[in-house]
Design an enzyme around this catalytic site. Structure first.
Site, PDB file in Angstrom:
ATOM      1  N   CYS A 110     -30.560  14.559  33.155  1.00  0.00           N
ATOM      2  CA  CYS A 110     -29.270  15.098  33.592  1.00  0.00           C
ATOM      3  C   CYS A 110     -29.082  14.580  35.013  1.00  0.00           C
ATOM      4  O   CYS A 110     -29.751  15.023  35.935  1.00  0.00           O
ATOM      5  CB  CYS A 110     -29.236  16.628  33.582  1.00  0.00           C
ATOM      6  N   CYS A 113     -27.392  17.518  37.438  1.00  0.00           N
ATOM      7  CA  CYS A 113     -28.126  18.723  37.838  1.00  0.00           C
ATOM      8  C   CYS A 113     -29.380  18.834  37.003  1.00  0.00           C
ATOM      9  O   CYS A 113     -30.303  18.064  37.188  1.00  0.00           O
ATOM     10  CB  CYS A 113     -27.246  19.960  37.754  1.00  0.00           C
ATOM     11  N   SER A 114     -29.423  19.763  36.072  1.00  0.00           N
ATOM     12  CA  SER A 114     -30.665  19.931  35.318  1.00  0.00           C
ATOM     13  C   SER A 114     -30.397  20.425  33.906  1.00  0.00           C
ATOM     14  O   SER A 114     -31.178  21.198  33.360  1.00  0.00           O
ATOM     15  CB  SER A 114     -31.590  20.902  36.048  1.00  0.00           C
ATOM     16  N   CYS A 115     -29.264  20.004  33.306  1.00  0.00           N
ATOM     17  CA  CYS A 115     -28.960  20.444  31.944  1.00  0.00           C
ATOM     18  C   CYS A 115     -30.090  20.012  31.006  1.00  0.00           C
ATOM     19  O   CYS A 115     -30.550  18.869  31.070  1.00  0.00           O
ATOM     20  CB  CYS A 115     -27.633  19.854  31.476  1.00  0.00           C
TER      21      CYS A 115
END
Ligand code: FE
Length: 209
Positions: A110, A113-115
């Site tokens: 991602c 961000c951090s999906c």
């Protein structure tokens, strides 16, 4: 102590270590203030990282290996196929399964961000959220994968899948040779979290004595 301020060429491994150190420092402060019990945190993280989370995804992979109809369904509508095994996202995000082949390896990131596919993989590893991974996975995926210990052949293509809040990916690794007689449970044991992110491949079964 030597001065390394002139050196801007830090290896990203060091940054991962820095981030882990900062997490540890935060945990220490919170513990000292009596705000958290580190044993409880460890237990929760352990549960999501090594039991609840990645095991779900591994069972999806094992079913896809064992059942061609399920694999087809997974290709067409991963959200529904995965939900049929009881694994669903909390926010109704959609899933897409990307299949490794002899020609193509898939890698999930991602960049924003951090999906991450929580429902099938649990908590994301620290490095998945690190800026170094998020940028370098796109710029130099082969190098990043090699740093995880996986040397892909030069002629193997690498496809990068950029996760979002709406659409998240799971890599279906290739089924290893010598696994024809294995049950789905045994097959799932070969599938690590990293194999479903694409920084590893499925493990080879131990050779029977
Ligand atoms: Fe994200």
């Amino acid at each position: 102590m030597s001065d390394h301020h002139h050196d801007h060429d830090h290896h990203h491994d060091n940054r991962y270590t820095d981030m882990q150190a900062r997490v540890k420092a935060l945990e220490t402060v919170l513990t000292e203030k009596g705000l958290i019990d580190p044993t409880a945190i460890d237990a929760i993280v352990e549960t999501y990282e090594t039991r609840v989370g990645p095991r779900n995804g591994a069972l999806v992979v094992a079913r896809a290996w064992a059942d061609p109809d399920f694999a087809d369904w997974l290709k067409r509508d991963a959200t529904a196929a995965i939900a049929s095994l009881g694994f669903t996202g909390r926010q109704g995000e959609h899933m897409r399964a990307v299949f490794n082949t002899p020609d193509t390896h898939n890698l999930i990131v991602c960049t924003l961000c951090s999906c991450y596919p929580w429902a099938v993989l649990g908590l994301p590893p620290v490095w998945y959220k690190a800026p170094a991974y998020r940028s370098r996975a796109v710029i130099d995926p082969r190098g990043v994968i090699a740093e995880f210990g996986l040397e892909l052949p030069e002629d193997k293509k690498i496809r990068i899948w950029d996760s979002t809040a709406e659409l998240r990916y799971i890599v279906i690794p290739e089924r290893p040779d010598g696994t024809e007689a294995m049950s789905e449970d045994e097959l799932a044991d070969l599938v690590s979290r990293d194999a479903m992110i694409g920084t590893a491949i499925a493990a080879t079964p131990r050779v029977a004595a």
